[in-house]
Design an enzyme around this catalytic site. Structure first.
Site, PDB file in Angstrom:
ATOM      1  N   THR A  74     -17.444  24.832   1.842  1.00 41.22           N
ATOM      2  CA  THR A  74     -16.529  25.733   1.139  1.00 41.22           C
ATOM      3  C   THR A  74     -15.288  25.005   0.634  1.00 41.22           C
ATOM      4  OG1 THR A  74     -15.344  26.249   3.164  1.00 41.22           O
ATOM      5  CG2 THR A  74     -17.215  27.666   2.617  1.00 41.22           C
ATOM      6  N   ALA A 106     -16.978  21.419   4.812  1.00 44.66           N
ATOM      7  CA  ALA A 106     -17.242  20.567   3.657  1.00 44.66           C
ATOM      8  C   ALA A 106     -17.885  21.363   2.533  1.00 44.66           C
ATOM      9  CB  ALA A 106     -18.136  19.399   4.060  1.00 44.66           C
ATOM     10  N   ASP A 149       0.854  -1.179   0.000  1.00 45.15           N
ATOM     11  CA  ASP A 149       0.000   0.000   0.000  1.00 45.15           C
ATOM     12  C   ASP A 149       0.886   1.223   0.000  1.00 45.15           C
ATOM     13  OD1 ASP A 149      -2.568  -0.985  -0.061  1.00 45.15           O
ATOM     14  OD2 ASP A 149      -2.463  -1.570   2.052  1.00 45.15           O
ATOM     15  N   ASP A 204     -10.106  -5.873   2.780  1.00 48.03           N
ATOM     16  CA  ASP A 204      -8.853  -6.491   2.347  1.00 48.03           C
ATOM     17  C   ASP A 204      -8.880  -8.000   2.531  1.00 48.03           C
ATOM     18  OD1 ASP A 204      -7.441  -4.279   1.542  1.00 48.03           O
ATOM     19  OD2 ASP A 204      -6.662  -3.846   3.545  1.00 48.03           O
ATOM     20  N   MET A 210     -12.527  25.165   1.865  1.00 50.09           N
ATOM     21  CA  MET A 210     -11.408  26.095   1.963  1.00 50.09           C
ATOM     22  C   MET A 210     -11.226  26.440   3.439  1.00 50.09           C
ATOM     23  SD  MET A 210     -12.048  28.829  -1.109  1.00 50.09           S
ATOM     24  CE  MET A 210     -13.614  29.342  -0.482  1.00 50.09           C
ATOM     25  N   SER A 211     -10.024  26.834   3.788  1.00 51.85           N
ATOM     26  CA  SER A 211      -9.813  27.409   5.102  1.00 51.85           C
ATOM     27  C   SER A 211      -9.198  28.781   4.880  1.00 51.85           C
ATOM     28  CB  SER A 211      -8.875  26.529   5.933  1.00 51.85           C
ATOM     29  OG  SER A 211      -7.586  26.560   5.369  1.00 51.85           O
ATOM     30  N   PHE A 216     -11.907  25.014   7.806  1.00 56.07           N
ATOM     31  CA  PHE A 216     -12.324  24.260   6.631  1.00 56.07           C
ATOM     32  C   PHE A 216     -13.728  23.703   6.848  1.00 56.07           C
ATOM     33  CE2 PHE A 216     -12.720  20.185   4.490  1.00 56.07           C
ATOM     34  CZ  PHE A 216     -12.277  20.475   3.215  1.00 56.07           C
TER      35      PHE A 216
END
Lengths: 572, 701
Positions: B394, B392, B322, B541, B396-397, B390
């Site tokens: 926008t 969800a 991974d 998995d 943006m922070s 931040f």
């Protein structure tokens, strides 16, 4: 070594170097039975093969699993055994018996039948006295072809097991044997017989001709179809001579030229199979490596014999015998050697005949110097892999190669694999059985023979040399070689029967595990090659294979050899 | 590991020293003492018969001992001394081999004893369907029982948390003292019986029957009681048995040949010869090597559920790793500021820092650190500035300064949209910059700055890069040399994946990987005959872990993943896979090397014993006494003693394993053949000669 002897050896090597590669290529094509594959001479051979398959009701398209393949081989061998046995027992009632040879005793007939069926061709009898022409031709000579053909078929089956992936069948025994005989053995023997006749090898149906010598004595000179038998005797690594003296007899091997071409015939096909192998598995480097290993062993053991015989006997030198090379003599140890051939020619032959399980002789190995005798004896004890008999020689080397790959695999930290096929417990079990069989047959019977008073009585020379004689007899039988050290009276019940058993173990005790390995391999998928895979075409691997062959044999037989030829040599 | 496993032990290695756990020294006195006693107990023929090579030696020892006593009165003193010494040293040979095995087992037993204390019966509180709680012994728990475990209690059995969240002390099994968080749902729900809940309360659904729990399996494993021979070990045992038969044959038939040569041999001498020839060195150490191999894994905190899996690890040709956590650190870090035309880097750095102060994610923090370290930008002194975290919506922070200036940073699309909303223009060169950043496998974040009265201005791009762990490239080079292909598995898009794959030096990658893709990849590799190893932790998995030839589940993972894999890494360190491969290879190499050594030794032994046996009657054979050993008796005795001592001398090698160097197979073989093949031929010549000199000095005639 004289100049002419050196030339003889170099010429032989050159002849082999020129002819073996094309022979290998031809062999690979002969056994390519894939749909639509073409082989040289199809126009001539196909109709013959088709006729044979029709008469014998063989479906050539039908392939066999390893078990069926083995059963076919065993059934065929059993029938051969019975046929040769019955020919000997009833030869007085059958035609072509000009010398009025009597019926062979049961134990002796068993020995001969086993001997020819297993491609050993050990002869405890004098061919010209004991066998009728019919027995020689229809019994023994036929076996010379089919026993060689069977050995070739077995190898081909093993190779298919290695090269095929995820399948079940190894080919068809009847087809492989037929193709071996029709496309390889018969054509080569035909040509070879004619060449031999041109050198003076006899080919007739006479009985004994009575001649009056100049001294006034009468001499009985035997006749017979010698050239035809001689041809397949060498081509098929059989070695059973028409005459008791085998290739030392002038009617079998008249001169230096015949000696040369017979030597070529002994060696060419066994070496050729190694190269054919490389082509058949699709990686010619594999074949080149194995042929190199074969050549190194063959050259080393032959070299010891040539030098030991050429140097002569130091004991004789101390009493003033002239063993030097001069215009009047070949020099070296000439005891038991014909003046037509010197020590070098005989040493080369000894190396070839013991390295190929051919077993024909052009001089008496019993009369070799201890070191020369040791070289022939130990050459057989390697297991007939240098280059070994037709098919079975390479088969043996492949088994040793698997053992080498197993050890190498462990040492590089990966489950061992050979050409992408994993070598696991099942294969190692079979490899172990294979490796065990020959020493068991050799050592047990040899040890029993020196314990039994009656068997000891057969030994001509007392002491260490006598032990060499017994060891040689069973080494020859257990390795299906068939050459005789002479000196040992092997015509007794004990020897004929135990040697017969040793020959059977040496043949089927090895072939069956080898075929089973083929059967186990053929089902496996190929593991892709990475740099973590140990490459099996490198010099390093060659050294390892060589080491495995020599060390396994050395550790097994050193104590016995120490008391036989080694003591003799140190006593000189 | 032995020490760190003890649950009561307070001296757990600290979290920092996690992977450098101290292993018990090779010859820990307490283990040696136990092993010595066990070596004697193992003389029981019923135990010995499982090892055919050493069983032959034991029979030989009994035989020589009986003969020694039988002829005590009718032989001379020198003969008696010789026979007695041979018999004694044959016993030592057996004991040394047993000791080697007992040593290997002893190390495991010490660990098992510690583990067993943890397994003590506890009382489980089982919640019934109607909600009532009944008390039950943990030994009587059934699969599916719901147990309530509160702080301070020991979890009664293996299972998954179905309700709640708790901190758990797993030091009993992992040796790791820092508590871990386990919670219902997700990939961190598995708990192991015997571990202790430190805080809160959880409900655990039991998934393993008592006696079959992880701890039970672990105990069985380290103890070696459930140890089965691995496939290659079986194949090797067959070969060793075959060699033993060959030598038995050679020695048994030697007597008739000797008798024929008027050199009849005493049975004791023949037994001595036989024992020297059969592969006692590898035969005596074979099981110790296997146990020690498992032990080495345990020391690295990996539990293999079968030896077969360890061996398969050595054969692996494809490693699936991974990306996140294995190849890279998994957190993206600021690597560069790329201003647009007309903006300075410092300007961009200042805005980036300001907009990231509200961002508590590792990425955000890395931007702050990068701006301060690289550009010397200081945090704002504006005390009234408002941090804009931040969301969800926008995506943006940023920060709203008291003077009305607003800075924002965020994903390219969000910032572009934001810019458009405020009536700003997106600079033309922005798209080429963000594209080129993406192409390199990095993530672009765009910074926008608006001062009151002006149009918003896009300043530039922050390049966030996933960092490849140091040393990975070298590891992959080594793996490649060993013939192992590494495939990186990642959820990233192909572009990003390709860039990281290139940087890390893996051979291939699987981008945007779903569990199905992973499964398909494994099957495809296996169809070509390759062996695949992978690590995994999540429930999804599990199928791939089960399909892979070597599936290493992370201990932090779900119970399903742990069940599906054939190994569990208690440290949950996916890089461990590489070490597992090396241990698998080392295990085989050690066996191969000692086999070669054992067989190569025989050459010298022949040269010692054969002349000794026969030179009395056949003096010429003394020419083979190339070591010039003192007398036949001293020669035979020296060979027997060498044969016994070499087992003890090689115990450390067997337990530690042959040094493994990652190289191509040919090079590895060449070195090992030289050391153990050639060395194996030469060493006994020297050893036997030295022993001969010593025993002659000690009075053997």
């Amino acid at each position: 070594m004289s100049g002419s002897s050196l030339f003889f050896i170099l010429a032989l090597c050159a002849a082999l170097a020129i002819t073996v590669p094309p022979l290998g290529a031809y062999l690979a094509q002969v056994y390519d039975t894939t749909e639509g594959a073409k082989a040289p001479g199809d126009r001539v051979f196909r109709p013959i093969e088709r006729l044979i398959y029709r008469l014998t009701r063989v479906d050539e398209k039908r392939e066999q699993r390893w078990s069926t393949y083995t059963i076919s081989l065993l059934a065929f061998s059993l029938m051969s055994l019975l046929a040769v046995y019955l020919f000997q027992r009833f030869q007085t009632h059958l035609p072509f018996n000009p010398t009025s040879a009597t019926a062979v005793n049961p134990a002796g007939a068993f020995n001969v039948a086993v001997s020819f069926m297993t491609n050993t061709n050990w002869q405890w009898y004098s061919g010209e006295v004991a066998m009728s022409h019919l027995t020689q031709m229809v019994g023994l000579t036929v076996q010379n072809f089919v026993s060689a053909g069977a050995g070739m078929a077995v190898l081909v089956a093993l190779i298919r097991g290695i090269s095929r992936r995820g399948q079940r069948t190894l080919g068809n025994f009847w087809v492989d044997m037929t193709r071996s005989i029709v496309r390889v053995l018969i054509p080569l023997s035909l040509i070879f017989a004619v060449v031999l006749i041109s050198r003076g090898v006899i080919q007739n149906f006479h009985g004994a001709t009575t001649a009056h010598t100049i001294e006034g004595a009468t001499q009985s000179i035997p006749g017979g179809p010698v050239a035809s038998q001689e041809a397949i005797k060498q081509i098929g690594s059989n070695g059973g001579g028409f005459f008791n003296a085998n290739s030392a007899h002038p009617f079998e091997n008249p001169d230096g030229w015949s000696n040369f071409i017979e030597l070529w015939a002994i060696l060419a096909i066994p070496f050729g199979f190694a190269l054919a192998y490389g082509r058949m598995v699709g990686d010619r480097r594999q074949g080149k490596l194995l042929i190199t290993v074969m050549i190194v062993m063959w050259a080393a053991f032959s070299g010891v014999a040539v030098l030991a015989e050429g140097n002569g006997n130091p004991r004789l030198a101390t009493v003033g015998v002239d063993q030097s090379i001069s215009t009047t003599q070949a020099g070296g140890n000439m005891e038991g050697k014909d003046v037509r051939f010197g020590p070098a020619e005989c040493g080369t032959w000894a190396g070839a005949t013991t390295g190929t399980s051919n077993g024909s002789v052009n001089c008496m190995h019993d009369s070799f110097t201890p070191l020369g005798g040791l070289s022939t004896l130990s050459h057989m004890m390697l297991g007939e892999v240098s280059p070994g008999g037709l098919g079975v020689g390479l088969m043996g080397l492949l088994i040793h190669a698997l053992l080498a790959v197993f050890i190498a695999g462990l040492m590089v930290g990966r489950t061992p694999e050979y050409l992408g096929k994993k070598v696991q417990a099942a294969e190692m079990k079979l490899v172990t059985i294979y490796i065990l069989m020959m020493p068991i047959a050799l050592l047990v019977f040899a040890a029993a023979s020196v314990m039994l008073k009656s068997a000891q009585a057969s030994i001509l020379n007392p002491g260490a040399h006598g032990l060499s004689e017994v060891l040689y007899a069973y080494a020859s039988a257990a390795n299906n070689n068939g050459s005789a050290f002479a000196g040992l009276n092997a015509g007794t019940q004990w020897y004929t029967i135990t040697q017969g058993i040793a020959m059977l173990i040496g043949r089927f005790g090895l072939i069956i595990p080898a075929l089973a390995i083929g059967g186990s391999f053929v089902r496996k998928q190929r593991v892709p090659e990475t740099s973590g895979t140990f490459p099996t075409h490198t010099a390093l691997y060659g050294v390892l294979v060589l080491g495995v062959v020599v060390i396994v044999a050395g550790l097994t037989f050193f104590p016995a050899l120490a008391l036989g030829p080694i003591v003799e040599h140190l006593s000189l | 590991m032995t020490a760190t496993l003890t649950p009561e032990s307070e001296e757990h290695s600290s979290a920092a020293g996690k992977n450098t756990k101290k292993s018990a020294s090779l010859f820990d006195p307490s283990i040696v003492k136990g092993a010595t006693w066990d070596a004697l107990k193992k003389l029981d023929p019923r135990t010995m018969v499982r090892n055919p090579v050493m069983f032959v030696v034991e029979i030989g020892s009994v035989l020589t001992t009986v003969l020694f006593f039988q002829h005590l009165h009718d032989s001379s003193g020198d003969v008696n001394k010789f026979s007695g010494l041979v018999a004694a040293w044959l016993w030592f040979t057996v004991l040394f081999a047993n000791f080697a095995e007992a040593m290997a087992e002893g190390r495991g037993k010490a660990q098992a004893a510690a583990l067993r204390k943890t397994r003590a019966d506890t009382t489980a509180r089982v919640r019934q369907p109607d909600g009532t709680i009944i008390e039950k012994s943990s030994a009587l728990l059934a699969v599916g029982d719901l147990c309530v475990v509160t702080a301070g209690e020991v979890i009664p059995g293996d299972g998954d948390i179905v309700e709640g969240i708790a901190t758990v002390d797993e030091s009993a099994i992992t040796g790791e003292s820092a508590p871990v968080i386990r919670e219902s749902g997700g990939d961190r729900s598995a708990v192991t019986g015997g571990t202790r809940v430190l805080s809160d309360e959880v409900v655990v659904s039991i998934s393993a029957k008592p006696g079959e729990s992880f701890l039970d399996r672990m105990i069985a494993l380290v103890e070696g009681s459930s140890r089965q021979k691995t496939p290659n070990e079986i194949a090797l045992s067959i070969l060793l048995a075959g060699l033993t038969i060959i030598f038995l044959l050679a020695v048994v038939t030697l007597q008739p040949f000797a008798a024929y040569s008027s050199a009849h041999q005493p049975i004791i001498v023949l037994v001595a010869l036989l024992v020297c020839l059969i592969p006692t060195t590898i035969g005596g150490l074979l099981s110790a090597i296997g146990i020690a191999g498992m032990d080495r894994l345990v020391q690295r905190n990996v539990l293999a559920m079968s030896g077969r899996a360890v061996e398969a690890a050595g054969d692996v040709s494809t490693l699936l790793l991974d990306k996140t956590g294995t190849i890279t650190y998994g957190s993206r870090q600021a690597a560069e500021f790329l201003p647009v035309h007309g903006v300075t880097e410092a300007e961009l750095a200042e805005a980036a820092l300001a907009s990231s102060l509200a961002d508590e994610t590792p990425e955000g923090r890395s931007i702050v650190v990068f701006a301060m370290d690289r550009y010397g930008v200081a945090k704002t002194t504006d005390r009234d500035a408002v941090m804009v975290p931040f969301t969800a919506q926008t995506r943006m922070s940023g920060m709203d300064f008291s003077n009305g200036r607003q800075v924002r940073k965020g994903a390219t699309d969000s910032v572009k949209r934001y810019c458009a909303e405020l009536g700003g223009e997106v600079p033309l060169e922005l798209t080429p910059i963000t594209d080129s950043v993406s192409r390199d496998g990095a993530t672009p974040l765009v910074v926008i700055d608006q001062t009151p009265g002006n149009k918003p201005r896009i300043l530039g791009v922050i390049r966030l890069k996933d960092t490849v762990k140091p040393g990975m490239t070298e590891r992959f080079d080594q793996l490649r040399a060993m013939g192992i292909r590494t495939i990186m598995i990642t959820g990233d898009n192909p572009l990003t994946a390709a860039a990281i794959a290139k940087e890390a030096g893996v051979d291939d990658f699987l981008a945007e990987a779903t569990p199905e893709d992973k499964m398909a990849l494994i099957k495809r590799e296996q169809e070509g005959g390759k062996l695949v190893a992978m690590t995994g932790d999540g429930t999804n998995d599990a199928p791939a872990l089960a399909q892979a030839d070597v599936g290493v589940a992370m201990n932090t993972g779900t119970q399903a993943a742990k069940e599906a894999g054939n190994m569990v890494d208690l440290d949950s360190n996916p890089t461990k896979l590489i070490e597992i491969v090396e241990i698998g290879k080392q295990l085989l190499i050690t066996r191969g090397a000692l086999t070669t050594f054992s067989i190569a030794n025989d050459v010298a032994k022949y040269f010692a014993i054969i002349p000794a046996m026969f030179s009395g009657v056949i003096p010429v054979l003394n020419d083979l006494n190339i070591m010039h050993l003192h007398s036949p008796r001293s020669a035979i005795l020296a060979a027997v003693i060498f044969n016994a001592l070499i087992i003890i001398a090689l115990v450390p090698l067997a337990l530690r394993g042959v040094k493994f160097v990652a190289e191509a197979a040919g090079a590895v073989l060449r070195r090992n053949l030289l050391i153990y093949g050639l060395g194996g031929i030469i060493a006994p010549f020297i050893g036997i000669k030295v022993i001969d000199l010593i025993i002659v000095a000690l009075g053997v005639k």
